[in-house]
Write a protein that holds these residues in place. Structure first.
Motif, PDB file in Angstrom:
ATOM      1  N   LEU A 141       0.836  -1.203   0.000  1.00  0.00           N
ATOM      2  CA  LEU A 141       0.000   0.000   0.000  1.00  0.00           C
ATOM      3  C   LEU A 141       0.872   1.254   0.000  1.00  0.00           C
ATOM      4  CD1 LEU A 141      -2.740  -1.155   2.519  1.00  0.00           C
ATOM      5  CD2 LEU A 141      -3.185  -0.400   0.165  1.00  0.00           C
ATOM      6  N   MET A 142       1.917   1.272   0.809  1.00  0.00           N
ATOM      7  CA  MET A 142       2.806   2.438   0.864  1.00  0.00           C
ATOM      8  C   MET A 142       3.468   2.692  -0.484  1.00  0.00           C
ATOM      9  SD  MET A 142       2.663   3.925   3.795  1.00  0.00           S
ATOM     10  CE  MET A 142       4.102   4.964   3.680  1.00  0.00           C
ATOM     11  N   GLN A 143       3.946   1.641  -1.123  1.00  0.00           N
ATOM     12  CA  GLN A 143       4.577   1.794  -2.438  1.00  0.00           C
ATOM     13  C   GLN A 143       3.582   2.342  -3.451  1.00  0.00           C
ATOM     14  OE1 GLN A 143       5.963  -2.205  -2.952  1.00  0.00           O
ATOM     15  NE2 GLN A 143       7.755  -1.903  -1.656  1.00  0.00           N
ATOM     16  N   HIS A 144       2.356   1.862  -3.386  1.00  0.00           N
ATOM     17  CA  HIS A 144       1.319   2.327  -4.309  1.00  0.00           C
ATOM     18  C   HIS A 144       1.004   3.806  -4.064  1.00  0.00           C
ATOM     19  CE1 HIS A 144      -1.825   1.410  -7.258  1.00  0.00           C
ATOM     20  NE2 HIS A 144      -2.483   2.371  -6.634  1.00  0.00           N
ATOM     21  N   LEU A 145       0.879   4.203  -2.801  1.00  0.00           N
ATOM     22  CA  LEU A 145       0.598   5.604  -2.481  1.00  0.00           C
ATOM     23  C   LEU A 145       1.707   6.514  -2.995  1.00  0.00           C
ATOM     24  CD1 LEU A 145      -0.739   5.246   1.166  1.00  0.00           C
ATOM     25  CD2 LEU A 145      -2.091   5.666  -0.887  1.00  0.00           C
ATOM     26  N   GLU A 146       2.935   6.074  -2.832  1.00  0.00           N
ATOM     27  CA  GLU A 146       4.064   6.879  -3.307  1.00  0.00           C
ATOM     28  C   GLU A 146       4.017   7.025  -4.827  1.00  0.00           C
ATOM     29  OE1 GLU A 146       8.890   6.669  -3.154  1.00  0.00           O
ATOM     30  OE2 GLU A 146       7.804   6.130  -1.319  1.00  0.00           O
ATOM     31  N   ARG A 147       3.766   5.930  -5.527  1.00  0.00           N
ATOM     32  CA  ARG A 147       3.652   6.007  -6.999  1.00  0.00           C
ATOM     33  C   ARG A 147       2.511   6.931  -7.407  1.00  0.00           C
ATOM     34  NH1 ARG A 147       4.831   0.461  -6.715  1.00  0.00           N
ATOM     35  NH2 ARG A 147       2.626  -0.071  -6.843  1.00  0.00           N
ATOM     36  N   ASP A 148       1.390   6.829  -6.705  1.00  0.00           N
ATOM     37  CA  ASP A 148       0.240   7.662  -7.045  1.00  0.00           C
ATOM     38  C   ASP A 148       0.549   9.138  -6.803  1.00  0.00           C
ATOM     39  OD1 ASP A 148      -2.713   7.475  -7.901  1.00  0.00           O
ATOM     40  OD2 ASP A 148      -2.727   8.851  -6.202  1.00  0.00           O
ATOM     41  N   ALA A 149       1.225   9.452  -5.715  1.00  0.00           N
ATOM     42  CA  ALA A 149       1.597  10.849  -5.444  1.00  0.00           C
ATOM     43  C   ALA A 149       2.460  11.393  -6.576  1.00  0.00           C
ATOM     44  CB  ALA A 149       2.333  10.945  -4.104  1.00  0.00           C
TER      45      ALA A 149
ATOM     46  N   THR B 127       3.398   1.889  17.359  1.00  0.00           N
ATOM     47  CA  THR B 127       4.804   1.646  17.028  1.00  0.00           C
ATOM     48  C   THR B 127       4.995   0.831  15.743  1.00  0.00           C
ATOM     49  OG1 THR B 127       4.835  -0.223  18.555  1.00  0.00           O
ATOM     50  CG2 THR B 127       5.591   1.898  19.408  1.00  0.00           C
ATOM     51  N   GLN B 128       4.077  -0.082  15.446  1.00  0.00           N
ATOM     52  CA  GLN B 128       4.208  -0.827  14.188  1.00  0.00           C
ATOM     53  C   GLN B 128       4.055   0.103  12.993  1.00  0.00           C
ATOM     54  OE1 GLN B 128       1.319  -4.036  14.939  1.00  0.00           O
ATOM     55  NE2 GLN B 128       3.026  -5.450  14.705  1.00  0.00           N
ATOM     56  N   ALA B 129       3.140   1.051  13.093  1.00  0.00           N
ATOM     57  CA  ALA B 129       2.969   2.035  12.021  1.00  0.00           C
ATOM     58  C   ALA B 129       4.231   2.891  11.901  1.00  0.00           C
ATOM     59  CB  ALA B 129       1.747   2.908  12.280  1.00  0.00           C
ATOM     60  N   HIS B 130       4.792   3.315  13.026  1.00  0.00           N
ATOM     61  CA  HIS B 130       6.023   4.120  12.990  1.00  0.00           C
ATOM     62  C   HIS B 130       7.108   3.355  12.247  1.00  0.00           C
ATOM     63  CE1 HIS B 130       4.681   5.913  17.141  1.00  0.00           C
ATOM     64  NE2 HIS B 130       3.820   6.179  16.175  1.00  0.00           N
ATOM     65  N   SER B 131       7.274   2.073  12.569  1.00  0.00           N
ATOM     66  CA  SER B 131       8.302   1.251  11.915  1.00  0.00           C
ATOM     67  C   SER B 131       8.078   1.184  10.415  1.00  0.00           C
ATOM     68  CB  SER B 131       8.309  -0.164  12.498  1.00  0.00           C
ATOM     69  OG  SER B 131       8.669  -0.132  13.856  1.00  0.00           O
ATOM     70  N   LEU B 132       6.825   1.025  10.010  1.00  0.00           N
ATOM     71  CA  LEU B 132       6.494   0.984   8.579  1.00  0.00           C
ATOM     72  C   LEU B 132       6.909   2.286   7.907  1.00  0.00           C
ATOM     73  CD1 LEU B 132       4.917  -0.288   6.108  1.00  0.00           C
ATOM     74  CD2 LEU B 132       2.954   1.022   6.954  1.00  0.00           C
ATOM     75  N   TYR B 133       6.508   3.402   8.482  1.00  0.00           N
ATOM     76  CA  TYR B 133       6.779   4.696   7.854  1.00  0.00           C
ATOM     77  C   TYR B 133       8.278   4.988   7.817  1.00  0.00           C
ATOM     78  CZ  TYR B 133       1.744   5.130   8.566  1.00  0.00           C
ATOM     79  OH  TYR B 133       0.389   4.908   8.562  1.00  0.00           O
ATOM     80  N   TYR B 134       8.990   4.695   8.899  1.00  0.00           N
ATOM     81  CA  TYR B 134      10.440   4.900   8.897  1.00  0.00           C
ATOM     82  C   TYR B 134      11.100   4.021   7.832  1.00  0.00           C
ATOM     83  CZ  TYR B 134      10.129   7.536  13.309  1.00  0.00           C
ATOM     84  OH  TYR B 134       9.838   8.462  14.293  1.00  0.00           O
ATOM     85  N   ALA B 135      10.627   2.784   7.692  1.00  0.00           N
ATOM     86  CA  ALA B 135      11.187   1.872   6.690  1.00  0.00           C
ATOM     87  C   ALA B 135      10.992   2.407   5.266  1.00  0.00           C
ATOM     88  CB  ALA B 135      10.549   0.486   6.817  1.00  0.00           C
ATOM     89  N   HIS B 136       9.981   3.232   5.081  1.00  0.00           N
ATOM     90  CA  HIS B 136       9.722   3.809   3.759  1.00  0.00           C
ATOM     91  C   HIS B 136      10.325   5.207   3.618  1.00  0.00           C
ATOM     92  CE1 HIS B 136       7.230   0.770   1.757  1.00  0.00           C
ATOM     93  NE2 HIS B 136       7.051   0.367   3.007  1.00  0.00           N
TER      94      HIS B 136
ATOM     95  N   ALA C 283       7.094  13.164   7.410  1.00  0.00           N
ATOM     96  CA  ALA C 283       7.100  13.609   6.016  1.00  0.00           C
ATOM     97  C   ALA C 283       8.199  12.882   5.260  1.00  0.00           C
ATOM     98  CB  ALA C 283       7.317  15.119   5.938  1.00  0.00           C
ATOM     99  N   LYS C 284       8.009  12.819   3.956  1.00  0.00           N
ATOM    100  CA  LYS C 284       8.997  12.232   3.058  1.00  0.00           C
ATOM    101  C   LYS C 284       8.989  13.035   1.767  1.00  0.00           C
ATOM    102  CE  LYS C 284      10.166   8.110   0.430  1.00  0.00           C
ATOM    103  NZ  LYS C 284       9.870   6.687   0.183  1.00  0.00           N
ATOM    104  N   THR C 285      10.169  13.476   1.353  1.00  0.00           N
ATOM    105  CA  THR C 285      10.298  14.154   0.067  1.00  0.00           C
ATOM    106  C   THR C 285      10.543  13.092  -0.988  1.00  0.00           C
ATOM    107  OG1 THR C 285      11.178  16.104   1.147  1.00  0.00           O
ATOM    108  CG2 THR C 285      11.597  15.904  -1.226  1.00  0.00           C
ATOM    109  N   LEU C 286       9.784  13.139  -2.075  1.00  0.00           N
ATOM    110  CA  LEU C 286       9.928  12.174  -3.159  1.00  0.00           C
ATOM    111  C   LEU C 286      10.998  12.671  -4.130  1.00  0.00           C
ATOM    112  CD1 LEU C 286       6.164  11.425  -3.818  1.00  0.00           C
ATOM    113  CD2 LEU C 286       7.757  10.188  -2.338  1.00  0.00           C
ATOM    114  N   ASP C 287      11.827  11.758  -4.594  1.00  0.00           N
ATOM    115  CA  ASP C 287      12.890  12.126  -5.558  1.00  0.00           C
ATOM    116  C   ASP C 287      12.305  12.464  -6.899  1.00  0.00           C
ATOM    117  OD1 ASP C 287      14.751  11.531  -3.580  1.00  0.00           O
ATOM    118  OD2 ASP C 287      14.870   9.434  -4.191  1.00  0.00           O
TER     119      ASP C 287
END
Length: 152
Positions: free
Chosen positions: A93-101, A118-127, A148-152
């Motif tokens: 889902l995270m990969q898809h959201l990033e592609r869609d953005a 904390t599981q959500a935090h780990s997911l977001y940090y991993a991405h 936040a995450k800046t996309l390349d």
């Protein structure tokens, strides 16, 4: 083998609604009403929000939304059925959201999540997300973590 596919969804479709209701109930059990920032099903059905579901065959196992805020996208309603966790669905889902953005020419992803998730935090940090200050209409709260995450 992972046969999960992430596709556009409808928050009013019964399986998606069930997941959203489970997510809302969990958030209400963990956080005060002032610290709950989830979008209602109606709020997920507006033009500026894209809603996605993770499906295994005909079964919806996860959901997530991307709200276009003009100069950034906000991740909302990220939830995976507790019985389906550990299968990489949240990562898909995270990969898809990033592609869609990226397809919407949005260069920053932001989110607000609960301090105890904390599981959500780990997911977001991993991405690649990093902690940030409150954004948009959010106010500083000990129960919230902003990222936040800046996309390349």
């Amino acid at each position: 083998m992972n046969d999960i596919r992430v596709v556009p969804g409808n928050p009013r479709e019964p399986q998606a609604t069930r997941l959203l209701q489970a997510s809302h109930a969990l958030m209400q059990s963990l956080f005060s009403s002032e610290d709950n920032h989830f979008l209602s099903i109606d709020e997920l059905c507006v033009e500026s929000v894209r809603f996605f579901v993770a499906k295994d065959g005909d079964t919806t196992l996860g959901c997530a939304a991307l709200a276009n805020k003009g100069d950034y996208a906000e991740i909302k309603s990220m939830f995976v059925d507790p019985n389906a966790r550990g299968r990489g669905i949240a990562h898909q889902l995270m990969q898809h959201l990033e592609r869609d953005a990226r397809t919407q020419d949005l260069s920053v992803l932001k989110l607000e999540t609960g301090d105890t998730l904390t599981q959500a935090h780990s997911l977001y940090y991993a991405h690649g997300f990093k902690d940030c200050a409150p954004f948009g209409d959010y106010e500083e709260s000990p129960a919230s973590l902003f990222m936040a995450k800046t996309l390349d």
